[in-house]
Design a protein around this motif. Sequence first.
Motif, mmCIF file in Angstrom:
data_model
loop_
_atom_site.group_PDB
_atom_site.id
_atom_site.type_symbol
_atom_site.label_atom_id
_atom_site.label_comp_id
_atom_site.label_asym_id
_atom_site.label_seq_id
_atom_site.Cartn_x
_atom_site.Cartn_y
_atom_site.Cartn_z
ATOM 1 N N LEU A 5 0.840 -1.185 0.000
ATOM 2 C CA LEU A 5 0.000 0.000 0.000
ATOM 3 C C LEU A 5 0.880 1.241 0.000
ATOM 4 C CD1 LEU A 5 -2.531 -1.167 2.727
ATOM 5 C CD2 LEU A 5 -2.944 -1.082 0.262
ATOM 6 N N PRO A 6 0.681 2.149 -0.942
ATOM 7 C CA PRO A 6 1.563 3.321 -1.042
ATOM 8 C C PRO A 6 1.603 4.132 0.254
ATOM 9 C CG PRO A 6 0.119 3.141 -2.960
ATOM 10 C CD PRO A 6 -0.368 2.141 -1.966
ATOM 11 N N GLY A 7 2.789 4.299 0.805
ATOM 12 C CA GLY A 7 2.990 5.185 1.945
ATOM 13 C C GLY A 7 2.610 4.631 3.294
ATOM 14 N N VAL A 8 1.940 3.466 3.356
ATOM 15 C CA VAL A 8 1.452 3.003 4.653
ATOM 16 C C VAL A 8 2.606 2.672 5.593
ATOM 17 C CG1 VAL A 8 1.227 0.562 3.995
ATOM 18 C CG2 VAL A 8 -0.213 1.500 5.816
ATOM 19 N N GLY A 9 3.658 2.061 5.065
ATOM 20 C CA GLY A 9 4.795 1.720 5.918
ATOM 21 C C GLY A 9 5.461 2.952 6.501
ATOM 22 N N ALA A 10 5.625 3.971 5.681
ATOM 23 C CA ALA A 10 6.249 5.211 6.156
ATOM 24 C C ALA A 10 5.397 5.872 7.223
ATOM 25 C CB ALA A 10 6.472 6.163 4.980
ATOM 26 N N LEU A 39 10.066 -4.749 7.605
ATOM 27 C CA LEU A 39 9.733 -4.919 6.179
ATOM 28 C C LEU A 39 8.488 -4.106 5.820
ATOM 29 C CD1 LEU A 39 10.365 -8.761 5.821
ATOM 30 C CD2 LEU A 39 11.712 -6.924 4.779
ATOM 31 N N ILE A 40 7.505 -4.074 6.731
ATOM 32 C CA ILE A 40 6.298 -3.272 6.476
ATOM 33 C C ILE A 40 6.653 -1.794 6.408
ATOM 34 C CG2 ILE A 40 4.124 -2.480 7.501
ATOM 35 C CD1 ILE A 40 3.785 -5.308 8.640
ATOM 36 N N GLU A 41 7.432 -1.319 7.371
ATOM 37 C CA GLU A 41 7.762 0.108 7.407
ATOM 38 C C GLU A 41 8.579 0.532 6.197
ATOM 39 O OE1 GLU A 41 9.550 1.264 11.066
ATOM 40 O OE2 GLU A 41 7.711 0.992 12.240
ATOM 41 N N ASN A 42 9.343 -0.385 5.629
ATOM 42 C CA ASN A 42 10.165 -0.059 4.461
ATOM 43 C C ASN A 42 9.476 -0.379 3.140
ATOM 44 O OD1 ASN A 42 12.848 0.946 5.504
ATOM 45 N ND2 ASN A 42 12.687 -0.967 6.659
ATOM 46 N N GLY A 43 8.176 -0.739 3.213
ATOM 47 C CA GLY A 43 7.402 -0.927 1.998
ATOM 48 C C GLY A 43 7.569 -2.258 1.314
ATOM 49 N N HIS A 44 8.188 -3.241 1.986
ATOM 50 C CA HIS A 44 8.426 -4.544 1.361
ATOM 51 C C HIS A 44 7.352 -5.573 1.698
ATOM 52 C CE1 HIS A 44 12.193 -2.960 0.070
ATOM 53 N NE2 HIS A 44 12.688 -2.875 1.294
#
Length: 396
Positions: A5-10, A39-44
Amino acid sequence: MGTPLPGVGARIRRYRRMTGRSQAVVAGLCGVTERYLSLIENGHRTPSPDLLVQLAEELAVSVAALLSDEAPRSRPTTLTADRGVVRALLGGATGGRVRSPGELRDRVESAWRIWQSSAARFTEAEPLLGGLVLDVEATVRGTADAADRREVLRSAADLYGLLRSYCRRAGRLDLALLVADRSRRAAEDADDPIRMAAAAWNFGHCLLSQEDGAEAAAEVARAGVSALDSAPSGAERTAMVGALELVRVTADAQQRRWWEARARLEDRVFRLAGAVGEGNVMRTVFGPTNTYLHALSLEILAGEGARGLRLADKVNVSALPSRERQFTFVLDMARGYHLRREDAAVLVHLLELERISAEDMVRSAPATSVVTGLLDRARPTYRPQVEALARRLGVV
């Protein structure tokens, strides 16, 4: 694994950092590994709907805030310093008078007693600090006698050390760095190695309050320990070495170097604390109790709530001269029980925090974060007490 999901991890990372909690803590609360959260926070990786709800609950934001740029529920932390204090520090006020070294020393000591012991320390100290800054600066400029000037510079170093704590607690890290530098310069001009070490300790704590400041804080603490080589041997020197080593412990913990932090505590700091006993050299409160408090904070930061609570059984903070350190201990206890989802115990410790210092509580992002987290999941039996506390703090 699904499309990220775009931006959710950030956003998860940003809101997690706002709570002051590590990946290990949040991951543990949500039942996933630290690596998976990374991995979630980095968008992976993409969190499942259930995990997204859990993350939102622990970060005290809505799911919509994680999926979009919706602002999270605001926390009632006070991020302003008294206008008179700020004007005195930045040159916007006049009226300072030359005072005797003894009078300044008495006034600085009185301000420190209020700051370390009063439950209403902001209310009581703020009216004193602006005028004290002006008088200290006027006296430094207007004192010619070398011995008197040295005493005035020592008072200046001590006052700016207090102001470092005040500005940091008021959310003005810019001013905290300013006054930490003034404390350092005054200590150097007084040629006082113990106060120079205290200034390094102050600088270290300023850097620890800033994102990615841990490495610089550790370097400042190392330099401060080295500078103490010129100080006479004795309890003051030993206590200041110990206080600076605790800065290094915290820096290791903030960089997730858990084992290095634990090793430094066990191999060095507890030995130094045992050698000097309980004390308050340069208002660092260094001693066995404070060292145990740092050990507890380390385990909470590492997400080891149970281990931290076991350490708490060895601590009695009732005799500590610093109400701030008492507050920190009870806050860590609340956070430890929060990790274990023992909400009744969380509430008990939050109410104790309010008793120790309601003024500090509304200025503490970690404390208000625990309140909002508890508010979201409180059981009906004690929900009215949680809601009443949240209203007193301005959370709802």
